[in-house]
Design an enzyme around this catalytic site. Sequence first.
Site, PDB file in Angstrom:
ATOM      1  N   HIS A  81       0.844  -1.197   0.000  1.00 38.68           N
ATOM      2  CA  HIS A  81       0.000   0.000   0.000  1.00 38.68           C
ATOM      3  C   HIS A  81       0.877   1.242   0.000  1.00 38.68           C
ATOM      4  CE1 HIS A  81      -3.272   2.759   0.909  1.00 38.68           C
ATOM      5  NE2 HIS A  81      -2.451   3.320   1.794  1.00 38.68           N
ATOM      6  N   ASP A 160     -15.974   1.106   6.512  1.00 41.65           N
ATOM      7  CA  ASP A 160     -14.953   2.128   6.300  1.00 41.65           C
ATOM      8  C   ASP A 160     -15.445   3.197   5.328  1.00 41.65           C
ATOM      9  OD1 ASP A 160     -12.242   3.350   6.182  1.00 41.65           O
ATOM     10  OD2 ASP A 160     -12.326   2.605   4.133  1.00 41.65           O
ATOM     11  N   ARG A 167     -16.457  11.430   7.919  1.00 41.51           N
ATOM     12  CA  ARG A 167     -15.237  12.155   8.296  1.00 41.51           C
ATOM     13  C   ARG A 167     -14.965  13.299   7.337  1.00 41.51           C
ATOM     14  NH1 ARG A 167     -10.916   7.917   7.896  1.00 41.51           N
ATOM     15  NH2 ARG A 167      -9.524   9.656   8.375  1.00 41.51           N
ATOM     16  N   SER A 182      -8.513   3.089   8.693  1.00 41.45           N
ATOM     17  CA  SER A 182      -9.161   3.077   7.383  1.00 41.45           C
ATOM     18  C   SER A 182      -8.317   2.314   6.369  1.00 41.45           C
ATOM     19  CB  SER A 182      -9.401   4.520   6.904  1.00 41.45           C
ATOM     20  OG  SER A 182      -9.920   4.540   5.597  1.00 41.45           O
ATOM     21  N   LYS A 186      -8.898  -2.250   4.988  1.00 48.02           N
ATOM     22  CA  LYS A 186      -8.980  -2.793   3.629  1.00 48.02           C
ATOM     23  C   LYS A 186      -7.854  -3.782   3.366  1.00 48.02           C
ATOM     24  CE  LYS A 186      -9.326   1.469   1.889  1.00 48.02           C
ATOM     25  NZ  LYS A 186      -9.809   2.374   2.955  1.00 48.02           N
TER      26      LYS A 186
END
Length: 423
Positions: A81, A160, A167, A182, A186
Amino acid sequence: MNPVAFIREKRDGLKHRREDLEAFLLGYLRDEVADYQVSAWLMAAFLRGLDREETLWLTETMARSGKVLDLFGLPHPVDKHSSGGVGDKVSLVVGPVLAASGCTFAKMSGRGLAHTGGTIDKLESVPGWRGEMTEAEFLERARKVGLVIAAQSPDLAPLDGRLYALRDVTATVESIPLIASSIMSKKLAAGARSIVLDVKVGKGAFMKTLEEARLLAKTMVEIGEGARRRVRALLTSMEAPLGQAVGNAIEVREAIETLKGRGPEDLVAVALALAEEALKLEGLDPALARKALEGGAALEKFRAFLEAQGGDPRVVEDPSLLPLAEELPLLAEGEGVVREVDAYRVGLAVLALGGGRRKKGEPIDHGVGVWLLKKPGDRVARGEALALVYHRSRGLEEALAHLKAAYALGEEARPMPLILDLV
């Protein structure tokens, strides 16, 4: 479950119980808890914070709110990521390198927003390539090719998505526990055993300082370890764009050149560092990464990956099949050494050209972008080309203004380390 008492608990700085946190949030997902109550809790959590256990419980609740994939039965399942940057096509290099090194690289990716690009957008510039697929197709391609990148499924961590929407409109985005949970929800739902995180730091990143980036990285690693995953995080510089290409099709072209052994040094360095950490997490020899890249196995894996997802594999030999707009050089108005190329400004230039989105769901032009001919440390003469701008006239004046502001010339360049830390 009493939502008011739960909100008051965090408002007063007290610690939640896991079962209360799950009941409150899953009640929201079932529309049994009102969005204004969740908004109040988010502000309380933003101001009072969440401790290490609460952050893990929040992450696991979001991860289990939808489908959870299990890739542990596949050979060395790894994921990667990035926290978002400019010119960040690292997944297009790391994925094939890891797959060619004996790993299964199965990744859910998103689309770009604002000045940062998205992996799915880049790949969709390849004629025919498709990121939408069923769970069965995702797993089959992971088994068959060892490399699959899919568009984010709405069934993956749906809680999420609902929390992020709140948010976004309640000024509670900039919270390290909420950001980390968050991202990691995932990653946990996507099912990999080992996860490498590329946390960007600098002008073109969401984390502007090394301190806040290190805190985010540490929080995500702690979440992963708490969820019994193997996780490492690299902090990498995003002061200047990564590589020379910023755009969608143009970044795919640069990724292909990198897989052919002709990539820019900064992109190769970050990609290999991440791949080597992933291999270490899986107990494999990190030297396999460079061997896969330099020996051509990673390029062949990328070709097989494109074909498996409907893309035209001929782009590997003929990048002209990728859509590129009209080319215009940006000429230097002075002379000297390139001291800085502001990644944020370059990202805004591509956004102005139509290569990015100002809001979710907007269409983009895959063929526009910027090719940086000069990077920090390069010497420039007056009238020499600094960059090539790929455009279709839309937003050209604004883009050129951003690019001119991005370049700073001086007597010498400030040396900037590329890999800043390992967590």
